[in-house]
Design a protein around this motif. Sequence first.
Motif, PDB file in Angstrom:
ATOM      1  N   LYS A  36      37.886  54.756  27.033  1.00  0.00           N
ATOM      2  CA  LYS A  36      38.928  53.328  27.539  1.00  0.00           C
ATOM      3  C   LYS A  36      38.220  52.229  26.981  1.00  0.00           C
ATOM      4  O   LYS A  36      37.217  52.563  26.869  1.00  0.00           O
ATOM      5  CB  LYS A  36      38.184  53.787  28.925  1.00  0.00           C
ATOM      6  CG  LYS A  36      39.042  52.306  29.698  1.00  0.00           C
ATOM      7  CD  LYS A  36      39.118  52.520  31.381  1.00  0.00           C
ATOM      8  CE  LYS A  36      39.544  51.741  32.340  1.00  0.00           C
ATOM      9  NZ  LYS A  36      39.055  51.635  33.951  1.00  0.00           N
ATOM     10  N   THR A  37      39.221  51.758  26.484  1.00  0.00           N
ATOM     11  CA  THR A  37      39.106  49.903  26.380  1.00  0.00           C
ATOM     12  C   THR A  37      39.351  49.360  27.445  1.00  0.00           C
ATOM     13  O   THR A  37      40.055  49.208  27.685  1.00  0.00           O
ATOM     14  CB  THR A  37      39.358  49.848  24.777  1.00  0.00           C
ATOM     15  OG1 THR A  37      38.993  51.560  23.796  1.00  0.00           O
ATOM     16  CG2 THR A  37      39.341  48.315  24.277  1.00  0.00           C
ATOM     17  N   ILE A  38      38.348  48.387  27.917  1.00  0.00           N
ATOM     18  CA  ILE A  38      38.526  47.253  28.182  1.00  0.00           C
ATOM     19  C   ILE A  38      38.661  45.844  27.727  1.00  0.00           C
ATOM     20  O   ILE A  38      37.338  45.665  26.911  1.00  0.00           O
ATOM     21  CB  ILE A  38      38.198  46.949  29.658  1.00  0.00           C
ATOM     22  CG1 ILE A  38      38.892  46.029  30.701  1.00  0.00           C
ATOM     23  CG2 ILE A  38      36.757  46.640  29.257  1.00  0.00           C
ATOM     24  CD1 ILE A  38      38.474  46.125  32.345  1.00  0.00           C
ATOM     25  N   THR A  39      39.339  45.107  27.847  1.00  0.00           N
ATOM     26  CA  THR A  39      39.731  43.653  26.963  1.00  0.00           C
ATOM     27  C   THR A  39      39.401  41.981  28.090  1.00  0.00           C
ATOM     28  O   THR A  39      40.290  42.248  28.626  1.00  0.00           O
ATOM     29  CB  THR A  39      40.638  43.384  25.717  1.00  0.00           C
ATOM     30  OG1 THR A  39      40.884  44.246  24.760  1.00  0.00           O
ATOM     31  CG2 THR A  39      40.802  41.993  24.650  1.00  0.00           C
ATOM     32  N   TYR A  40      38.001  41.825  27.755  1.00  0.00           N
ATOM     33  CA  TYR A  40      38.313  39.942  28.801  1.00  0.00           C
ATOM     34  C   TYR A  40      38.605  39.003  28.131  1.00  0.00           C
ATOM     35  O   TYR A  40      38.601  38.982  26.477  1.00  0.00           O
ATOM     36  CB  TYR A  40      37.040  40.205  29.043  1.00  0.00           C
ATOM     37  CG  TYR A  40      35.940  41.511  29.662  1.00  0.00           C
ATOM     38  CD1 TYR A  40      36.658  41.123  30.941  1.00  0.00           C
ATOM     39  CD2 TYR A  40      35.947  42.588  29.247  1.00  0.00           C
ATOM     40  CE1 TYR A  40      35.913  42.241  31.699  1.00  0.00           C
ATOM     41  CE2 TYR A  40      35.427  43.304  30.252  1.00  0.00           C
ATOM     42  CZ  TYR A  40      35.928  43.225  31.768  1.00  0.00           C
ATOM     43  OH  TYR A  40      35.012  45.046  32.165  1.00  0.00           O
ATOM     44  N   THR A  41      39.121  37.898  28.363  1.00  0.00           N
ATOM     45  CA  THR A  41      39.715  36.975  28.013  1.00  0.00           C
ATOM     46  C   THR A  41      38.727  35.322  28.114  1.00  0.00           C
ATOM     47  O   THR A  41      38.871  36.189  29.336  1.00  0.00           O
ATOM     48  CB  THR A  41      41.126  36.456  26.785  1.00  0.00           C
ATOM     49  OG1 THR A  41      41.955  36.542  28.429  1.00  0.00           O
ATOM     50  CG2 THR A  41      41.657  37.691  25.866  1.00  0.00           C
ATOM     51  N   GLY A  42      38.957  34.802  27.333  1.00  0.00           N
ATOM     52  CA  GLY A  42      37.865  33.804  27.919  1.00  0.00           C
ATOM     53  C   GLY A  42      37.921  32.655  27.130  1.00  0.00           C
ATOM     54  O   GLY A  42      38.192  32.013  25.557  1.00  0.00           O
ATOM     55  N   LYS A  43      36.801  31.759  27.841  1.00  0.00           N
ATOM     56  CA  LYS A  43      36.471  30.413  26.967  1.00  0.00           C
ATOM     57  C   LYS A  43      34.397  30.419  27.280  1.00  0.00           C
ATOM     58  O   LYS A  43      34.348  30.841  28.012  1.00  0.00           O
ATOM     59  CB  LYS A  43      36.515  29.134  27.201  1.00  0.00           C
ATOM     60  CG  LYS A  43      36.520  27.925  26.578  1.00  0.00           C
ATOM     61  CD  LYS A  43      37.650  26.946  26.679  1.00  0.00           C
ATOM     62  CE  LYS A  43      36.716  24.843  26.219  1.00  0.00           C
ATOM     63  NZ  LYS A  43      37.159  25.429  24.787  1.00  0.00           N
ATOM     64  N   LEU A  44      34.298  30.143  26.087  1.00  0.00           N
ATOM     65  CA  LEU A  44      32.941  29.397  25.684  1.00  0.00           C
ATOM     66  C   LEU A  44      32.286  28.121  25.292  1.00  0.00           C
ATOM     67  O   LEU A  44      33.213  27.444  24.708  1.00  0.00           O
ATOM     68  CB  LEU A  44      32.251  30.315  24.381  1.00  0.00           C
ATOM     69  CG  LEU A  44      30.845  30.651  23.850  1.00  0.00           C
ATOM     70  CD1 LEU A  44      29.735  30.838  25.209  1.00  0.00           C
ATOM     71  CD2 LEU A  44      30.713  30.912  22.595  1.00  0.00           C
TER      72      LEU A  44
END
Length: 169
Positions: A36-44
């Motif tokens: 499985k692959t899970i992708t997170y997105t956001g800001k740093l």
Amino acid sequence: MRILVLMIISCFVWANSLEFDTLTSEFSQSVRSKNKTITYTGKLVANSKYGAFWHYKKPVEKLIYFNIGRITIIEPSLEQAIITDIKDTPDLRQILKNATETNKDRFECDIDGVHYTLRVRSGVPAQINYTDKLGNNVTILLKNAKKNQPIDEKLLEPQIPANYDILSE
């Protein structure tokens, strides 16, 4: 005069091009396990002296604050915050500080048994790859990264709502 010029040049030659006072970026983080692959997105948002703030927006909101010696994780969907001392978890500042250039635009370091590979574009971190201690392959892509821009340091301070459960380890 020549000595002064040589000293200035040597500072640039020997300085780690990954060093920064501040760093801001959008990011995507893919974690691949066997099936499985899970992708997170956001800001740093990071400050070399005070810490870093990772605001995960998708697939679920999570706010992670790395401050000197401490991690605070705020999970709005669970109305909880977890506060713990940093044990075996290096933060971005530590990875960038320890990385050494292996060839043009590529840096590597080993921290606590984990090997990190970093790619750089125009002197700014663009990609970080590593395999965590659970065997997951992790790729973090930094997009629109900017070094040494002014940031609001209040972004680096956890704001835990009064009604949240607080778990400390």
